[in-house]
Design an enzyme around this catalytic site. Structure first.
Site, short mmCIF file in Angstrom:
data_model
loop_
_atom_site.label_atom_id
_atom_site.label_comp_id
_atom_site.label_asym_id
_atom_site.label_seq_id
_atom_site.Cartn_x
_atom_site.Cartn_y
_atom_site.Cartn_z
CG HIS A 149 -2.12 0.51 0.74
ND1 HIS A 149 -3.44 0.32 1.60
CD2 HIS A 149 -2.74 1.52 -0.06
CE1 HIS A 149 -4.49 1.34 1.12
NE2 HIS A 149 -3.98 1.87 0.15
CG HIS B 44 -4.26 -2.40 8.67
ND1 HIS B 44 -4.44 -3.11 7.62
CD2 HIS B 44 -3.87 -2.95 9.61
CE1 HIS B 44 -4.17 -4.35 8.00
NE2 HIS B 44 -3.79 -4.35 9.43
CG ASP C 81 -5.41 -5.24 4.75
OD1 ASP C 81 -6.39 -4.23 5.02
OD2 ASP C 81 -4.21 -5.15 5.05
CG ASP D 3 -6.37 -0.42 4.74
OD1 ASP D 3 -6.19 -1.35 5.28
OD2 ASP D 3 -5.28 0.25 4.25
CG ASP E 188 -4.95 -2.90 2.32
OD1 ASP E 188 -4.96 -3.99 2.18
OD2 ASP E 188 -4.23 -2.28 3.07
CG ASP F 253 -2.53 1.63 5.48
OD1 ASP F 253 -2.14 1.01 6.43
OD2 ASP F 253 -2.71 1.68 4.38
N1 LIG Z 1 -1.23 -1.37 3.99
C1 LIG Z 1 -1.26 -2.15 5.36
N2 LIG Z 1 -1.58 -3.49 5.08
N3 LIG Z 1 -0.77 -1.77 6.31
C2 LIG Z 1 -0.71 -2.50 7.34
C3 LIG Z 1 -0.25 -1.77 8.57
C4 LIG Z 1 0.03 -2.58 9.81
C5 LIG Z 1 0.25 -1.62 11.02
N4 LIG Z 1 -0.50 -0.71 11.27
C6 LIG Z 1 1.84 -1.05 10.79
O1 LIG Z 1 1.99 0.23 10.83
O2 LIG Z 1 2.76 -1.77 10.37
MN LIG Z 2 -3.49 -0.40 3.70
MN LIG Z 3 -4.62 -2.92 5.38
#
Ligand SMILES: NC(=[NH2+])NCCC[C@H](N)C(=O)O
Ligand SMILES: [Mn+2]
Ligand SMILES: [Mn+2]
Length: 288
Positions: A88, A113, A217, A111, A215, A115
């Site tokens: 991402h 998350h 996920d 997402d 994303d 990010d």
């Molecule tokens: N684009 C993604 N899948 N991001 C996941 C981030 C997971 C976690 N918050 C980190 O900073 O490492």
């Molecule tokens: Mn992401």
């Molecule tokens: Mn994510």
């Protein structure tokens, strides 16, 4: 590229999405599609980590600079940029390129998350967990400065949909800048139709374009198992489709990226197929 993530394999995401038939699918609904090929990305094995809190910073900056240029060029030609990831962190380059053409770009960040980490708050050092913060002008200057504009987007034009795992620093940032987040709680409570109505009205107000950063996920791992950072309790396949259809109906989409498809962790390319199906809905495909 997979330099922005710890688990290997998302660099093969674009191949998996191509193999799942993205070009044919979009041509079937009437688009002319040109596959611009892959950007050149450094090989992880020949590089080393300089800053543990910003892993592969230089290599990621290089890729995103190149990406921002292609995105801007394609928009100048009157084309719609659809970017396939990849981790991402590539959102940094996409949004940098779009921001050159769109003064007030709306962003839907789909997402699990946020990010929204920085070198100071990251639990992992992975830049894919920082790309939204960077686009908002928060983060390492080598990242926030990509494409020349800093910040590239304003918090009032951004919504996150599907969040269910946020780090402490991310929560603080959300409160500090007043970012609108539709967590799984809001999706369960209001339902996807209401969430999307509200989300689209936010990203459509006072903006001259809209970017979808999806994303995989964000979906539940049951429907999208091929991702590096899965979180249970996510958006269903059907809710995701509805969200894409409502985006198509709103008719304000000006760019999109589908990221974090990891074929190594996938089951028979299921996640890449889901990505293609969602793209076609976002681009206006209808059953009847
Ligand atoms: N684009 C993604 N899948 N991001 C996941 C981030 C997971 C976690 N918050 C980190 O900073 O490492
Ligand atoms: Mn992401
Ligand atoms: Mn994510």
């Amino acid at each position: 590229m997979d330099l922005g993530a710890d688990r290997r394999g998302v660099d093969m995401g674009p191949s998996a999405i191509r193999y799942a038939g993205v070009k044919k699918r979009l041509e079937m609904i009437g688009y002319e599609v040109e596959d611009k090929g892959d950007l050149k990305v450094a090989t992880r094995e020949s590089e080393s980590i300089v800053y543990p809190n910003l892993k592969y910073l230089k290599q990621i900056v290089d890729v995103n600079r190149a990406l921002a240029i292609v995105v801007e060029q394609e928009v100048n030609k009157g084309r719609f940029p659809l970017i396939l990831g990849g981790d991402h962190s590539i959102a940094i380059g996409t949004i940098a390129g779009m921001a050159k053409r769109k003064k007030d770009l709306g962003v839907i960040w789909f997402d699990a998350h946020g990010d929204l980490n920085t070198a100071e708050t990251t639990p992992s050092g992975n830049v894919h967990g920082m790309s939204l913060a960077v686009s908002l002008g928060i983060g390492h200057p080598d990242l926030t400065g990509i494409g020349g504009l800093d910040p590239k987007i304003k918090p009032e034009h951004v919504v996150i949909i599907g969040a269910r795992e946020l780090d402490r620093g991310e929560k603080e940032l959300i409160k500090r800048i007043g970012l609108k987040v539709f967590t799984m709680h809001e999706i369960d409570r209001l339902g996807m139709p209401r969430v999307m109505e509200e989300a689209l009205s936010i990203v459509g107000k006072g903006t001259d374009g809209m970017h979808l950063s999806l994303d995989l996920d964000g979906l539940d791992p049951h429907d999208a198992p091929g991702v590096g950072t899965p979180v249970i309790g996510g958006i269903t396949y059907r809710e995701s489709h509805l969200a894409m259809e409502m985006i198509a109906e709103a008719n304000i989409l000006s760019s999109a990226e589908f990221v974090e498809v990891n074929p190594i962790l996938d089951i028979q390319n299921k996640t890449a197929k889901v990505a293609v199906a969602l793209m076609s809905s976002a681009f206006g495909d209808k059953l009847l």
